[in-house]
Design a protein around this motif. Sequence first.
Motif, PDB file in Angstrom:
ATOM      1  N   SER A 182       0.824  -1.211   0.000  1.00 51.23           N
ATOM      2  CA  SER A 182       0.000   0.000   0.000  1.00 51.23           C
ATOM      3  C   SER A 182       0.857   1.260   0.000  1.00 51.23           C
ATOM      4  O   SER A 182       0.412   2.324  -0.468  1.00 51.23           O
ATOM      5  CB  SER A 182      -0.930   0.002   1.221  1.00 51.23           C
ATOM      6  OG  SER A 182      -0.172  -0.017   2.427  1.00 51.23           O
ATOM      7  N   GLU A 185       1.253   2.076  -3.607  1.00 50.73           N
ATOM      8  CA  GLU A 185       0.012   2.602  -4.168  1.00 50.73           C
ATOM      9  C   GLU A 185      -0.224   4.039  -3.711  1.00 50.73           C
ATOM     10  O   GLU A 185      -0.659   4.887  -4.514  1.00 50.73           O
ATOM     11  CB  GLU A 185      -1.155   1.716  -3.749  1.00 50.73           C
ATOM     12  CG  GLU A 185      -1.100   0.321  -4.353  1.00 50.73           C
ATOM     13  CD  GLU A 185      -2.252  -0.542  -3.887  1.00 50.73           C
ATOM     14  OE1 GLU A 185      -2.818  -1.284  -4.712  1.00 50.73           O
ATOM     15  OE2 GLU A 185      -2.606  -0.465  -2.699  1.00 50.73           O
ATOM     16  N   ASP A 186       0.057   4.305  -2.443  1.00 54.48           N
ATOM     17  CA  ASP A 186      -0.091   5.686  -1.945  1.00 54.48           C
ATOM     18  C   ASP A 186       0.870   6.631  -2.668  1.00 54.48           C
ATOM     19  O   ASP A 186       0.508   7.770  -3.003  1.00 54.48           O
ATOM     20  CB  ASP A 186       0.178   5.727  -0.430  1.00 54.48           C
ATOM     21  CG  ASP A 186      -0.902   5.015   0.370  1.00 54.48           C
ATOM     22  OD1 ASP A 186      -1.999   4.789  -0.169  1.00 54.48           O
ATOM     23  OD2 ASP A 186      -0.628   4.678   1.541  1.00 54.48           O
ATOM     24  N   GLU A 188       2.026   6.328  -5.709  1.00 55.54           N
ATOM     25  CA  GLU A 188       1.510   6.554  -7.050  1.00 55.54           C
ATOM     26  C   GLU A 188       0.439   7.640  -7.062  1.00 55.54           C
ATOM     27  O   GLU A 188       0.474   8.566  -7.886  1.00 55.54           O
ATOM     28  CB  GLU A 188       0.921   5.258  -7.613  1.00 55.54           C
ATOM     29  CG  GLU A 188       1.920   4.295  -8.190  1.00 55.54           C
ATOM     30  CD  GLU A 188       1.237   3.135  -8.893  1.00 55.54           C
ATOM     31  OE1 GLU A 188       1.618   2.830 -10.048  1.00 55.54           O
ATOM     32  OE2 GLU A 188       0.314   2.545  -8.306  1.00 55.54           O
ATOM     33  N   ASN A 189      -0.515   7.522  -6.169  1.00 56.90           N
ATOM     34  CA  ASN A 189      -1.627   8.479  -6.117  1.00 56.90           C
ATOM     35  C   ASN A 189      -1.147   9.875  -5.740  1.00 56.90           C
ATOM     36  O   ASN A 189      -1.589  10.881  -6.325  1.00 56.90           O
ATOM     37  CB  ASN A 189      -2.690   7.998  -5.130  1.00 56.90           C
ATOM     38  CG  ASN A 189      -3.360   6.711  -5.580  1.00 56.90           C
ATOM     39  OD1 ASN A 189      -3.468   6.441  -6.769  1.00 56.90           O
ATOM     40  ND2 ASN A 189      -3.804   5.893  -4.614  1.00 56.90           N
ATOM     41  N   LEU A 190      -0.248   9.950  -4.766  1.00 61.23           N
ATOM     42  CA  LEU A 190       0.245  11.256  -4.328  1.00 61.23           C
ATOM     43  C   LEU A 190       1.063  11.940  -5.430  1.00 61.23           C
ATOM     44  O   LEU A 190       0.921  13.149  -5.661  1.00 61.23           O
ATOM     45  CB  LEU A 190       1.093  11.096  -3.068  1.00 61.23           C
ATOM     46  CG  LEU A 190       0.322  10.786  -1.779  1.00 61.23           C
ATOM     47  CD1 LEU A 190       1.283  10.411  -0.659  1.00 61.23           C
ATOM     48  CD2 LEU A 190      -0.517  11.999  -1.366  1.00 61.23           C
ATOM     49  N   ASN A 192       0.914  11.534  -8.691  1.00 58.35           N
ATOM     50  CA  ASN A 192       0.014  11.970  -9.761  1.00 58.35           C
ATOM     51  C   ASN A 192      -0.757  13.224  -9.353  1.00 58.35           C
ATOM     52  O   ASN A 192      -0.946  14.148 -10.155  1.00 58.35           O
ATOM     53  CB  ASN A 192      -0.947  10.849 -10.119  1.00 58.35           C
ATOM     54  CG  ASN A 192      -1.806  11.201 -11.329  1.00 58.35           C
ATOM     55  OD1 ASN A 192      -1.337  11.253 -12.451  1.00 58.35           O
ATOM     56  ND2 ASN A 192      -3.084  11.460 -11.086  1.00 58.35           N
ATOM     57  N   SER A 193      -1.197  13.272  -8.096  1.00 60.63           N
ATOM     58  CA  SER A 193      -1.952  14.433  -7.613  1.00 60.63           C
ATOM     59  C   SER A 193      -1.104  15.700  -7.619  1.00 60.63           C
ATOM     60  O   SER A 193      -1.559  16.774  -8.044  1.00 60.63           O
ATOM     61  CB  SER A 193      -2.468  14.146  -6.200  1.00 60.63           C
ATOM     62  OG  SER A 193      -3.113  15.284  -5.667  1.00 60.63           O
ATOM     63  N   GLN A 196      -0.435  16.947 -11.232  1.00 56.31           N
ATOM     64  CA  GLN A 196      -1.618  17.636 -11.755  1.00 56.31           C
ATOM     65  C   GLN A 196      -1.730  19.039 -11.167  1.00 56.31           C
ATOM     66  O   GLN A 196      -2.109  19.986 -11.878  1.00 56.31           O
ATOM     67  CB  GLN A 196      -2.877  16.826 -11.427  1.00 56.31           C
ATOM     68  CG  GLN A 196      -3.041  15.572 -12.263  1.00 56.31           C
ATOM     69  CD  GLN A 196      -4.310  14.824 -11.933  1.00 56.31           C
ATOM     70  OE1 GLN A 196      -4.872  14.967 -10.840  1.00 56.31           O
ATOM     71  NE2 GLN A 196      -4.796  14.027 -12.874  1.00 56.31           N
TER      72      GLN A 196
END
Length: 243
Positions: A182, A185-186, A188-190, A192-193, A196
């Motif tokens: 995890s 995965e965290d 990756e999300n952070l 990308n955020s 952006q």
Amino acid sequence: MSKWTKISVVVTIILIGIPTAADFYPPLFAGVAEQLPLDMILTWMGRIGLVALGGLIGWYARGERDSEQDEDTTPESTDEDTTPETTDEVPDDVLETQPAEDDDETVQSIEGCIETGETCWRGTAELSDGELVETEVAYRAICPHCQTVMYDGENQSVGIATTATTYWDCPSCGHRTVEEYSKYEDAENLFNSHIQRITESRGEDYSFDNLIENIDGEVTPRRIWEQYAELADDQQVSTNCFH
């Protein structure tokens, strides 16, 4: 008065004026007439004078006509004749003052780092004209203290299992953290955020254009993220993947 006008006046006086004066004022020429055939001379002078006067008039008229023709055939000046020639060469001092190509057109990626659960994850964002295309985070846990790879998906460095818990251990400095997918995965999300946020914002200090503008020295994908990390109030926005 032109030269030809003066000549015609003089010739007219000599060849026509004198004979005419002799006809109207005979006493003035009486003494001369006794010794010369004045009547014949005056008669021919008058005739020659008329012919000469006609020739002068024709000559003068021809000269005026030739002058007009010369003026008509003289090419008129155009703007192209007076326009100075230009070349494609640019002086060196002008080249030095010309702005360099925009950095946001030459830098087409951002290299960043996210820290989650005492591990760091390096990500790369591909851009096109400052717009986000895609992001990718390598599945490789990096030690936040010495930048050594702790786990790369295939080789677990000194993994120790106690009961149901597995750890990632740094082989260089001994740093240990619990193995958890995890965390990746965290990350990756952070990542990308935050990318952006950089590419979609306009006018803020952390916008893509402003980050580039405020960088001292060479602009690189990593330097853009380091500049962003200085502005972001977030401990997970890290540079520990680099140094």
